[in-house]
Design an enzyme around this catalytic site. Structure first.
Site, PDB file in Angstrom:
ATOM      1  CB  ALA A   9      -0.932  -0.018   1.209  1.00  0.00           C
ATOM      2  CB  CYS A 272      12.034   4.660  -9.433  1.00  0.00           C
ATOM      3  SG  CYS A 272      10.813   3.916  -8.340  1.00  0.00           S
TER       4      CYS A 272
HETATM    5  P1  NAD Z   1       6.691   1.765  -1.107  1.00  0.00           P
HETATM    6  O1  NAD Z   1       7.865   1.439  -0.271  1.00  0.00           O
HETATM    7  O2  NAD Z   1       6.032   3.106  -0.957  1.00  0.00           O
HETATM    8  O3  NAD Z   1       5.551   0.670  -0.858  1.00  0.00           O
HETATM    9  C1  NAD Z   1       5.766  -0.686  -0.812  1.00  0.00           C
HETATM   10  C2  NAD Z   1       4.875  -1.271   0.301  1.00  0.00           C
HETATM   11  O4  NAD Z   1       4.960  -2.697   0.244  1.00  0.00           O
HETATM   12  C3  NAD Z   1       5.311  -0.861   1.710  1.00  0.00           C
HETATM   13  O5  NAD Z   1       4.246  -0.180   2.359  1.00  0.00           O
HETATM   14  C4  NAD Z   1       5.648  -2.195   2.393  1.00  0.00           C
HETATM   15  O6  NAD Z   1       5.280  -2.233   3.761  1.00  0.00           O
HETATM   16  C5  NAD Z   1       4.811  -3.170   1.577  1.00  0.00           C
HETATM   17  N1  NAD Z   1       5.275  -4.562   1.668  1.00  0.00           N
HETATM   18  C6  NAD Z   1       6.537  -5.040   1.561  1.00  0.00           C
HETATM   19  N2  NAD Z   1       6.527  -6.381   1.706  1.00  0.00           N
HETATM   20  C7  NAD Z   1       5.243  -6.764   1.902  1.00  0.00           C
HETATM   21  C8  NAD Z   1       4.599  -8.013   2.115  1.00  0.00           C
HETATM   22  N3  NAD Z   1       5.290  -9.163   2.133  1.00  0.00           N
HETATM   23  N4  NAD Z   1       3.266  -8.025   2.296  1.00  0.00           N
HETATM   24  C9  NAD Z   1       2.550  -6.863   2.286  1.00  0.00           C
HETATM   25  N5  NAD Z   1       3.098  -5.657   2.091  1.00  0.00           N
HETATM   26  C10 NAD Z   1       4.436  -5.601   1.892  1.00  0.00           C
HETATM   27  O7  NAD Z   1       7.123   1.537  -2.619  1.00  0.00           O
HETATM   28  P2  NAD Z   1       6.499   2.217  -3.934  1.00  0.00           P
HETATM   29  O8  NAD Z   1       7.115   3.557  -4.155  1.00  0.00           O
HETATM   30  O9  NAD Z   1       5.010   2.097  -3.900  1.00  0.00           O
HETATM   31  O10 NAD Z   1       7.096   1.256  -5.045  1.00  0.00           O
HETATM   32  C11 NAD Z   1       6.634  -0.061  -5.215  1.00  0.00           C
HETATM   33  C12 NAD Z   1       7.176  -0.612  -6.524  1.00  0.00           C
HETATM   34  O11 NAD Z   1       6.681   0.168  -7.618  1.00  0.00           O
HETATM   35  C13 NAD Z   1       8.697  -0.564  -6.652  1.00  0.00           C
HETATM   36  O12 NAD Z   1       9.120  -1.687  -7.365  1.00  0.00           O
HETATM   37  C14 NAD Z   1       8.948   0.684  -7.475  1.00  0.00           C
HETATM   38  O13 NAD Z   1      10.134   0.584  -8.220  1.00  0.00           O
HETATM   39  C15 NAD Z   1       7.753   0.693  -8.396  1.00  0.00           C
HETATM   40  N6  NAD Z   1       7.359   2.024  -8.896  1.00  0.00           N
HETATM   41  C16 NAD Z   1       7.347   3.103  -8.062  1.00  0.00           C
HETATM   42  C17 NAD Z   1       6.913   4.344  -8.534  1.00  0.00           C
HETATM   43  C18 NAD Z   1       6.881   5.562  -7.640  1.00  0.00           C
HETATM   44  O14 NAD Z   1       6.605   6.641  -8.138  1.00  0.00           O
HETATM   45  N7  NAD Z   1       7.126   5.470  -6.348  1.00  0.00           N
HETATM   46  C19 NAD Z   1       6.465   4.468  -9.851  1.00  0.00           C
HETATM   47  C20 NAD Z   1       6.477   3.337 -10.672  1.00  0.00           C
HETATM   48  C21 NAD Z   1       6.927   2.118 -10.177  1.00  0.00           C
HETATM   49  C1  UGA Z   2       9.710   8.727 -12.602  1.00  0.00           C
HETATM   50  C2  UGA Z   2       9.140   8.553 -14.007  1.00  0.00           C
HETATM   51  O1  UGA Z   2       8.869   9.854 -14.555  1.00  0.00           O
HETATM   52  C3  UGA Z   2       7.870   7.725 -13.974  1.00  0.00           C
HETATM   53  O2  UGA Z   2       7.408   7.504 -15.302  1.00  0.00           O
HETATM   54  C4  UGA Z   2       8.173   6.383 -13.300  1.00  0.00           C
HETATM   55  O3  UGA Z   2       6.988   5.617 -13.194  1.00  0.00           O
HETATM   56  C5  UGA Z   2       8.738   6.632 -11.920  1.00  0.00           C
HETATM   57  O4  UGA Z   2       9.928   7.451 -12.024  1.00  0.00           O
HETATM   58  C6  UGA Z   2       9.146   5.382 -11.201  1.00  0.00           C
HETATM   59  O5  UGA Z   2       9.362   4.362 -11.802  1.00  0.00           O
HETATM   60  O6  UGA Z   2       9.251   5.525  -9.969  1.00  0.00           O
HETATM   61  P1  UGA Z   2       9.193  10.295 -10.524  1.00  0.00           P
HETATM   62  O7  UGA Z   2      10.514   9.821 -10.041  1.00  0.00           O
HETATM   63  O8  UGA Z   2       8.032  10.211  -9.604  1.00  0.00           O
HETATM   64  O9  UGA Z   2       8.769   9.474 -11.838  1.00  0.00           O
HETATM   65  O10 UGA Z   2       9.305  11.819 -10.987  1.00  0.00           O
HETATM   66  P2  UGA Z   2       9.904  12.554 -12.286  1.00  0.00           P
HETATM   67  O11 UGA Z   2       8.942  13.591 -12.700  1.00  0.00           O
HETATM   68  O12 UGA Z   2      10.342  11.604 -13.316  1.00  0.00           O
HETATM   69  O13 UGA Z   2      11.177  13.310 -11.690  1.00  0.00           O
HETATM   70  C7  UGA Z   2      12.317  12.587 -11.246  1.00  0.00           C
HETATM   71  C8  UGA Z   2      13.397  13.561 -10.848  1.00  0.00           C
HETATM   72  O14 UGA Z   2      13.943  14.202 -11.984  1.00  0.00           O
HETATM   73  C9  UGA Z   2      12.948  14.677  -9.918  1.00  0.00           C
HETATM   74  O15 UGA Z   2      13.937  14.883  -8.939  1.00  0.00           O
HETATM   75  C10 UGA Z   2      12.813  15.860 -10.833  1.00  0.00           C
HETATM   76  O16 UGA Z   2      12.943  17.077 -10.165  1.00  0.00           O
HETATM   77  C11 UGA Z   2      13.959  15.604 -11.795  1.00  0.00           C
HETATM   78  N1  UGA Z   2      13.803  16.241 -13.126  1.00  0.00           N
HETATM   79  C12 UGA Z   2      12.765  15.904 -13.934  1.00  0.00           C
HETATM   80  C13 UGA Z   2      14.767  17.142 -13.558  1.00  0.00           C
HETATM   81  O17 UGA Z   2      15.741  17.438 -12.839  1.00  0.00           O
HETATM   82  N2  UGA Z   2      14.645  17.709 -14.808  1.00  0.00           N
HETATM   83  C14 UGA Z   2      13.600  17.400 -15.628  1.00  0.00           C
HETATM   84  O18 UGA Z   2      13.545  17.943 -16.759  1.00  0.00           O
HETATM   85  C15 UGA Z   2      12.648  16.479 -15.179  1.00  0.00           C
END
Ligand code: NAD
Ligand code: UGA
Length: 461
Positions: A9, A272
């Site tokens: 979550a 990420c």
């Molecule tokens: P997060 O740390 O915010 O959330 C992950 C959650 O999973 C935590 O709350 C944790 O307690 C829970 N968890 C871990 N093990 C568990 C288990 N065994 N059972 C139940 N819950 C469990 O991470 P996030 O930012 O949501 O990222 C999750 C995934 O999505 C990562 O692989 C990340 O790379 C990917 N992702 C993140 C973003 C982003 O913007 N944050 C965007 C795209 C993809």
């Molecule tokens: C990024 C990707 O944009 C998403 O598509 C992807 O799903 C996600 O990572 C992920 O896998 O976690 P996010 O990290 O949330 O999303 O934010 P971005 O808008 O991509 O910015 C990333 C970083 O780059 C920030 O620190 C931002 O300030 C910086 N940035 C972005 C720059 O310095 N210059 C730019 O032109 C754009």
């Protein structure tokens, strides 16, 4: 009606499931997590993450067809489709430490699914995973003694924090990959049917499993590469009196290059980009493609250099010492419109200034609590101040580290009057009006632009 479960979550699991629940009222969506505080927060009006538009969507769907729970086992048993959205951080130990993805949470989840299942299920990889993880997932899930068949589908998430709801409501594309078997194709269709409730068919693309898994890492690597590329050029601009904003505009008008993700900055942060590129580097090396790995690793190295260089510029502009000087840092979040400080370049700058023995005061509209946690022991040396005017009072310098729009509309005349003179402003995000600040009397240093200083030229008086 399908029972949809999401395990994890966090920043992805919570918002994605809220959007699915809102758009598919006929499905029951449950989000589970082992973190009780997080689940309690999702059940309250004080959600665990700040994301524009999220509160409204959660309020529409929660307790209608969207539920949050810590009962992972029972909800696995009841689910038809399980999205796995647990964290996959960089491994900190053993083989591949510092590069490979740490898959322990992911594997525990897979085993928990097997243990608690009494019917066949579609298991969806929502987390970002190394290419070919689905193979291991299938092996764990399908080695059950109960004769149950699990289909593994890859459906990576492309949302960006701060615009998560907009990105999911109106995605550029939804990517779904599965095995090219009849059962794999049926599983793909089940996931396509969910998104088809609000995403136009032409934006839902299906591929084989490995293309889908790899595309997620590659998308992040390409986005981060653009930032490192423009930051590299910003440094050359500073040496040559070219202006990086003008250069970015000029090259971005070429349709083949495009204008987005060309904002020079103190570097990219977030949970990420760094992790996913290092994971890509590790995969390349694993497959013996060392040159390919070295190519992508440079994107991360350039990013680290950008932060170091920004701090060096601050120290050198401020007469080669910041020790004992109060410096106001505007922004702690890794980008605007989020409270997330994971891998925030603002905190890297903060730590480097503490090492220089500056007196650091940090201000941010939403991220101060996360910053305090992420800074760990160093937080005792930092003043946390929600009011930017109070943060800047008696400071030698202001440094803008997060592109919050509200930092651009502050009364800088009042800020200048309250600061120690000569006053410095370092715009690490190029969001301020530099010529106006210069006219007011600030010494202005931006990224990739010539400095604007008010110091008298020696011998001119
Ligand atoms: P997060 O740390 O915010 O959330 C992950 C959650 O999973 C935590 O709350 C944790 O307690 C829970 N968890 C871990 N093990 C568990 C288990 N065994 N059972 C139940 N819950 C469990 O991470 P996030 O930012 O949501 O990222 C999750 C995934 O999505 C990562 O692989 C990340 O790379 C990917 N992702 C993140 C973003 C982003 O913007 N944050 C965007 C795209 C993809
Ligand atoms: C990024 C990707 O944009 C998403 O598509 C992807 O799903 C996600 O990572 C992920 O896998 O976690 P996010 O990290 O949330 O999303 O934010 P971005 O808008 O991509 O910015 C990333 C970083 O780059 C920030 O620190 C931002 O300030 C910086 N940035 C972005 C720059 O310095 N210059 C730019 O032109 C754009």
């Amino acid at each position: 009606m399908a029972n949809i479960l999401c395990i994890g979550a966090g920043y992805v699991g919570g918002p994605t499931m809220a959007v699915i629940a809102r758009n598919c009222p006929q499905h029951r969506v449950v989000v589970v997590d082992i973190n009780q505080d997080r689940i309690a927060a999702w059940q309250s009006d004080d959600l665990p993450i700040y994301e524009p538009g999220l509160q409204e969507i959660v309020q529409i769907a929660r307790n209608r067809n969207l539920f949050f729970s810590t009962d992972v086992d029972r909800n696995i048993a009841e689910a038809d489709i399980i999205f796995v959205s647990v964290n996959t951080p960089t491994k900190t130990f053993g083989q591949g430490a510092g590069r490979a993805a740490d898959l322990q949470y992911w594997e525990k989840t897979a085993r928990q699914i097997v243990r608690n299942s009494t019917s066949a299920k579609v298991v969806v990889e929502k987390s970002t995973l190394p290419v070919r993880t689905a193979e291991a997932m299938e092996r764990i899930l399908n080695s059950n003694q109960k004769g149950l068949h699990f289909d593994v589908v890859s459906n990576p998430e492309f949302l960006a924090e701060g615009t998560a709801i907009r990105d999911m409501e109106n995605p550029d594309r939804v990517l779904i990959g599965a095995r090219e078997t009849p059962s794999g194709q049926k599983a793909i269709q089940a996931i396509v049917d969910i998104y088809a409730h609000w995403v136009p068919q032409e934006r839902i693309i299906t591929t084989n499993l490995w293309s889908s898994e790899l595309s997620k890492l590659v998308a992040n690597a390409f986005l981060a590469q653009r930032i490192s590329s423009i930051n590299a050029i910003a440094n050359l601009c500073e040496k040559t009196e070219a202006d990086v904003t003008e250069v970015a505009h000029a090259i971005g008008l070429d349709g083949r290059i495009g204008p987005r993700f060309l904002r020079a900055s103190i570097g990219f942060g977030g949970s990420c980009f760094r992790k996913d590129i290092l994971n890509l580097v590790y995969l390349c090396e694993y497959y013996g493609l060392d040159e390919v790995g070295a190519y992508w690793e440079q994107v991360v190295e350039m990013n680290e250099y950008q932060q170091v260089r920004f701090v060096s510029k601050m120290v050198s502009a401020m007469f080669n010492t910041v020790a004992g000087k109060r410096i106001a840092l505007f922004g702690a979040a890794f980008k605007a419109h989020t409270g997330d400080t994971r891998e925030s370049p603002a905190l890297a700058v903060c730590r480097a200034l503490l090492e220089e023995r500056a007196e650091v005061v940090l201000t941010d509209p939403y991220a101060l609590e996360n910053a305090r946690t992420d800074l760990g022991a160093a937080s005792s040396q930092v003043e946390f101040e929600p009011d930017p005017y109070a943060a800047a009072r008696d400071a030698h310098a202001v440094a803008v580290l997060t592109e919050w729009p509200q930092f651009a509309s502050l009364n800088y005349e009042a800020i200048l009057d309250s600061m120690v003179q000569p006053a410095f402003i370092f715009d690490g995000r190029n969001i301020l009006n530099h010529s106006e600040l210069y006219e007011l009397g600030f010494n202005v240093y931006a990224v990739g632009k010539p400095p604007l200083t008010n110091f008298p030229i020696a011998g001119s008086q």
